[in-house]
Design an enzyme around this catalytic site. Structure first.
Site, PDB file in Angstrom:
ATOM      1  N   GLY A 141       0.804  -1.209   0.000  1.00 13.85           N
ATOM      2  CA  GLY A 141       0.000   0.000   0.000  1.00 13.85           C
ATOM      3  C   GLY A 141       0.837   1.258   0.000  1.00 13.85           C
ATOM      4  O   GLY A 141       2.066   1.210  -0.117  1.00 13.85           O
ATOM      5  N   HIS A 190      12.033  10.919   8.421  1.00 15.26           N
ATOM      6  CA  HIS A 190      13.200  11.716   8.041  1.00 15.26           C
ATOM      7  C   HIS A 190      13.361  11.822   6.528  1.00 15.26           C
ATOM      8  O   HIS A 190      14.165  12.621   6.049  1.00 15.26           O
ATOM      9  CB  HIS A 190      14.470  11.185   8.709  1.00 15.26           C
ATOM     10  CG  HIS A 190      15.080   9.990   8.068  1.00 15.26           C
ATOM     11  ND1 HIS A 190      16.391   9.614   8.299  1.00 15.26           N
ATOM     12  CD2 HIS A 190      14.584   9.038   7.213  1.00 15.26           C
ATOM     13  CE1 HIS A 190      16.671   8.521   7.612  1.00 15.26           C
ATOM     14  NE2 HIS A 190      15.600   8.159   6.953  1.00 15.26           N
TER      15      HIS A 190
END
Length: 343
Positions: A233, A253
């Protein structure tokens, strides 16, 4: 002249040499790649060998190879003895390709020509913002990986190699529940989920990511049988519901704040109130102290337009996404565990 730090200031005695050596840091990266590419650590696993012996085994030029190894030895990678034989050192041992904790794929990824070129365009990124990588390839990293199978393989293998020590450290430090379901969002090949399930035999897990890393997942072990499943997904659209602990390891990040909020809000919609979210990333300390996260922060700026964050920045970001930061747990690896609860 020596460049060791002075006792009073911590600065090198010879500032000119120190500055020039830092400017030539790309040569050290090239030397390290040379050792990795020719698998010098593998050839030294059985014992010390001279540069001539290593050159004969690797099909390289002995005098040039010796000069590269001599340079690497100045920083603890290999050691030359009095008779000219080179030894494997603790710093160089992770370059072996046959060890369970091999960092050879990580070094090959980080020193690849594409990522070296990305680093060279950091001045342009600072001038104009945006990721250097996109300027070079014409597409953001994750779009480029979908169209370049070789780089995708290099990236997945390198990231899996980098993740192994982090996975072990997180699974050791964090008190995962004895029962329930861990949803590893953007979990790559599943190294962290595997480590958590190994330590908690009644825990189950969901590895959620795109198809390429899922195709090479690490969960197919007899002791984990029946306790996990993978799900393909897009974490910008939705994430699996019903988990007890959600994990974002080295995900946030990669993205600027507005993209992180989309991911966090998808997680929040999938989670019941009070469920825990773990963000595994470097947490930047204040001040001028060295920290690997500060190096990684510049890399994120160059490669993906992402960033590392302070604890305060994580708290603000999580709050905007519907979470309350509860604690930050350090690990023996460079990232910390930022724990938050869904409100």
């Amino acid at each position: 002249m020596a460049t060791s730090p002075t006792p009073s200031t911590g600065e090198p005695r010879d500032l000119m040499t120190y500055l020039v050596e830092q400017a030539m840091g790309h040569l050290f990266s090239a030397a390290l790649r040379t050792a990795a590419e020719h698998r010098i650590a593998d050839h030294l696993a059985a014992g010390p060998r001279t540069a001539g012996q290593l050159a004969a085994a690797t099909g390289t030029h002995a005098p040039h190879l010796r000069r590269v190894l001599r340079y690497l030895a100045t920083r603890g990678f290999f050691r030359e003895d009095a008779v000219g034989a080179y030894h494997l050192t603790p710093a160089a041992a992770p370059l072996r390709t046959d060890g369970p904790d091999s960092l050879h794929p990580a070094v090959m990824m980080l020193t690849d020509a594409l990522f070296r070129q990305t680093s060279q365009t950091v001045p342009e990124a600072v001038r104009h913002s945006g990721a250097s990588f996109e300027r070079i390839t014409g597409a953001p990293l994750f779009e480029h990986l979908r169209t370049d199978p070789a780089t995708r393989r290099l990236f997945d293998e390198g990231m899996s190699s980098l993740s192994a020590p982090v996975d072990a450290a997180v699974a050791e430090v964090y008190p995962f529940p004895e029962t329930g379901t861990v949803v590893d969002v953007g979990g790559g090949r599943g190294g962290l989920l595997r480590a958590a399930l190994r330590r908690h035999p009644r825990l189950t897990g969901v590895l959620f990511d795109q198809a390429p890393p899922l195709a090479h997942h690490l969960l197919d072990e007899e002791e984990l049988k029946g306790r996990w499943h993978t799900l393909e997904g897009d974490f910008f659209a939705s994430v699996p519901e019903g988990g007890d602990v959600y994990v974002l390891k080295h995900v946030l990040h990669d993205w600027p704040d507005e993209s992180c909020l989309r991911i966090l809000r998808c997680c929040h919609r999938a989670m019941a109130a009070g469920r825990r979210l773990l963000v595994i990333d470097a947490v930047l300390p204040p001040g001028n102290a060295p920290h690997f996260g500060k190096t990684l922060d510049v890399a994120m700026m160059a490669v993906v337009d992402g960033r590392e964050r302070t604890a305060e920045e994580f708290a603000a970001l999580l709050s905007a996404g519907g979470f309350r930061l509860t604690r930050v747990l350090p690990t023996t690896a460079f990232p910390s565990i930022v724990e938050a609860v869904a409100e």
